[in-house]
Write a protein that holds these residues in place. Structure first.
Motif, PDB file in Angstrom:
ATOM      1  N   SER A  36      30.329  40.047  27.018  1.00 28.99           N
ATOM      2  CA  SER A  36      31.317  39.446  27.837  1.00 28.99           C
ATOM      3  C   SER A  36      30.787  38.660  28.911  1.00 28.99           C
ATOM      4  O   SER A  36      31.478  37.749  29.458  1.00 28.99           O
ATOM      5  CB  SER A  36      32.326  40.431  28.302  1.00 28.99           C
ATOM      6  N   GLY A  37      29.398  38.796  29.462  1.00 27.52           N
ATOM      7  CA  GLY A  37      28.770  38.222  30.493  1.00 27.52           C
ATOM      8  C   GLY A  37      29.416  38.973  31.725  1.00 27.52           C
ATOM      9  O   GLY A  37      29.011  38.332  32.912  1.00 27.52           O
ATOM     10  N   ALA A  38      30.027  39.973  31.628  1.00 27.43           N
ATOM     11  CA  ALA A  38      30.658  40.462  33.205  1.00 27.43           C
ATOM     12  C   ALA A  38      29.415  41.095  33.904  1.00 27.43           C
ATOM     13  O   ALA A  38      28.376  41.760  33.414  1.00 27.43           O
ATOM     14  CB  ALA A  38      31.254  41.759  32.751  1.00 27.43           C
ATOM     15  N   SER A  39      29.459  40.611  35.264  1.00 23.02           N
ATOM     16  CA  SER A  39      28.360  41.011  36.128  1.00 23.02           C
ATOM     17  C   SER A  39      28.772  41.208  37.551  1.00 23.02           C
ATOM     18  O   SER A  39      29.663  40.413  37.879  1.00 23.02           O
ATOM     19  CB  SER A  39      27.240  40.104  35.746  1.00 23.02           C
ATOM     20  N   GLY A  40      28.239  41.904  38.485  1.00 19.53           N
ATOM     21  CA  GLY A  40      28.351  41.823  39.796  1.00 19.53           C
ATOM     22  C   GLY A  40      29.548  42.640  40.152  1.00 19.53           C
ATOM     23  O   GLY A  40      29.868  42.757  41.105  1.00 19.53           O
ATOM     24  N   ARG A  41      30.272  43.416  39.145  1.00 20.66           N
ATOM     25  CA  ARG A  41      31.302  44.242  39.351  1.00 20.66           C
ATOM     26  C   ARG A  41      31.488  45.087  38.257  1.00 20.66           C
ATOM     27  O   ARG A  41      30.799  44.954  37.192  1.00 20.66           O
ATOM     28  CB  ARG A  41      32.656  43.590  39.538  1.00 20.66           C
ATOM     29  N   PRO A  42      32.031  46.351  38.272  1.00 22.36           N
ATOM     30  CA  PRO A  42      32.402  47.058  37.256  1.00 22.36           C
ATOM     31  C   PRO A  42      33.088  46.259  35.883  1.00 22.36           C
ATOM     32  O   PRO A  42      33.916  45.531  36.250  1.00 22.36           O
ATOM     33  CB  PRO A  42      33.245  48.239  37.632  1.00 22.36           C
ATOM     34  N   PRO A  43      32.537  46.553  34.759  1.00 22.91           N
ATOM     35  CA  PRO A  43      33.321  45.558  33.806  1.00 22.91           C
ATOM     36  C   PRO A  43      34.709  46.147  33.262  1.00 22.91           C
ATOM     37  O   PRO A  43      34.903  47.342  33.308  1.00 22.91           O
ATOM     38  CB  PRO A  43      32.243  45.706  32.309  1.00 22.91           C
ATOM     39  N   ARG A  44      35.596  45.116  33.203  1.00 28.49           N
ATOM     40  CA  ARG A  44      36.885  45.514  33.087  1.00 28.49           C
ATOM     41  C   ARG A  44      37.175  45.716  31.410  1.00 28.49           C
ATOM     42  O   ARG A  44      37.081  44.778  30.618  1.00 28.49           O
ATOM     43  CB  ARG A  44      38.066  44.542  33.520  1.00 28.49           C
ATOM     44  N   VAL A  45      37.500  46.950  30.936  1.00 27.89           N
ATOM     45  CA  VAL A  45      37.541  47.259  29.573  1.00 27.89           C
ATOM     46  C   VAL A  45      38.901  48.079  29.395  1.00 27.89           C
ATOM     47  O   VAL A  45      39.094  48.956  29.815  1.00 27.89           O
ATOM     48  CB  VAL A  45      36.427  48.191  29.029  1.00 27.89           C
ATOM     49  N   THR A  46      39.655  47.383  28.245  1.00 31.05           N
ATOM     50  CA  THR A  46      40.828  48.221  27.855  1.00 31.05           C
ATOM     51  C   THR A  46      40.701  48.758  26.583  1.00 31.05           C
ATOM     52  O   THR A  46      40.216  48.045  25.586  1.00 31.05           O
ATOM     53  CB  THR A  46      42.133  47.073  27.882  1.00 31.05           C
TER      54      THR A  46
END
Length: 247
Positions: A36-46
């Motif tokens: 997803s490329g999420a970085s710099g914060r907790p990744p949002r996962v549903t």
């Protein structure tokens, strides 16, 4: 930031036995976040647990695993009613949608009743990574093999078809899976079928298979296609894909 392109990670894994909890997230689920490329914060996962009826006990176990993983975690429940007033808006805010296993036949029926098939397609196109295990893998394809109807495995052919292939899960751990995939492909009931041993996932950018990955060493992925020349004119041919170990 969404993924750079529509991405699906279809797996026969994602969990491992926990130390202080019943389960923990294994490398495949963590790899979905990486994609997803999420970085710099907790990744949002549903988590979407439709295939098992949105069991609140299992949701709680997922919450524990997500806390250990450091995820900003939530659930999209559809039983007994959607727990979000606008499911599409909620899903568009996520980095990863993770779909758990169970009955893929029931999952597809319930999703279509709530219009989630169209919502998920738009979410995928937006760059939210779609991922899952077992039923949560088969659902993205045209179909596959399932025990949704009973102990005897059968074909399901009305998947969401985001990916123009069929899918075989638990390919090494359930002995009836491989021969049924071969028969269904030879008979033309399933088209080209992409299969995973337990602990293996397949990564797609758009509809292109780009990589097989594994959280367990020695496991494989397989592509099964129809081939002319069998006793009845057509047989199935299997080609192994060596996964990259997510060490």
């Amino acid at each position: 930031m969404p993924a750079e392109q529509p991405t699906i990670l279809a797996t026969s894994g994602g969990y491992r036995q926990g130390v202080r909890t019943r389960l923990e997230f294994d490398r495949l689920l963590h790899y979905a976040v990486e994609l997803s490329g999420a970085s710099g914060r907790p990744p949002r996962v549903t988590h979407v647990g439709t295939a098992a009826g949105d069991q609140r006990g299992f949701n709680a176990e997922m919450d524990e695993a997500a806390w250990l993983a450091g995820f900003d975690f939530s659930h999209l429940n559809l039983f007994t009613m959607p727990n979000h007033a606008d499911p599409e808006a909620h899903l568009l805010e996520q980095d990863v949608v993770w779909v758990n296993g169970g009955s893929v036949v029931n999952l597809l029926a319930v999703w279509r009743a709530h219009g989630l098939d169209g919502i998920l397609h738009r979410v995928w196109q937006h760059g939210v990574v779609l991922a899952g295990v077992s039923a949560g893998s088969i659902c993205w394809y045209q179909g596959g093999t399932t025990d949704s109807f009973g102990p005897e495995l059968r074909a399901v052919t009305n998947g969401l078809a985001f990916l123009p292939y069929a899918n075989g899960v638990h390919y090494d751990s359930e002995e009836r899976r491989r021969p049924l995939v071969h028969r269904l492909v030879a008979d033309g009931i399933l088209g080209e079928t992409h299969c995973t041993d337990d602990g293996v996932g397949l990564v797609y950018h758009g509809t292109e298979l780009v990589e097989a990955v594994a959280e367990v060493r020695g496991k494989g992925a397989y592509i099964v296609t129809a081939e002319a020349g069998g006793a009845d004119g057509t047989t199935a041919s299997e080609r192994r894909q060596e996964p990259r170990f997510l060490g």
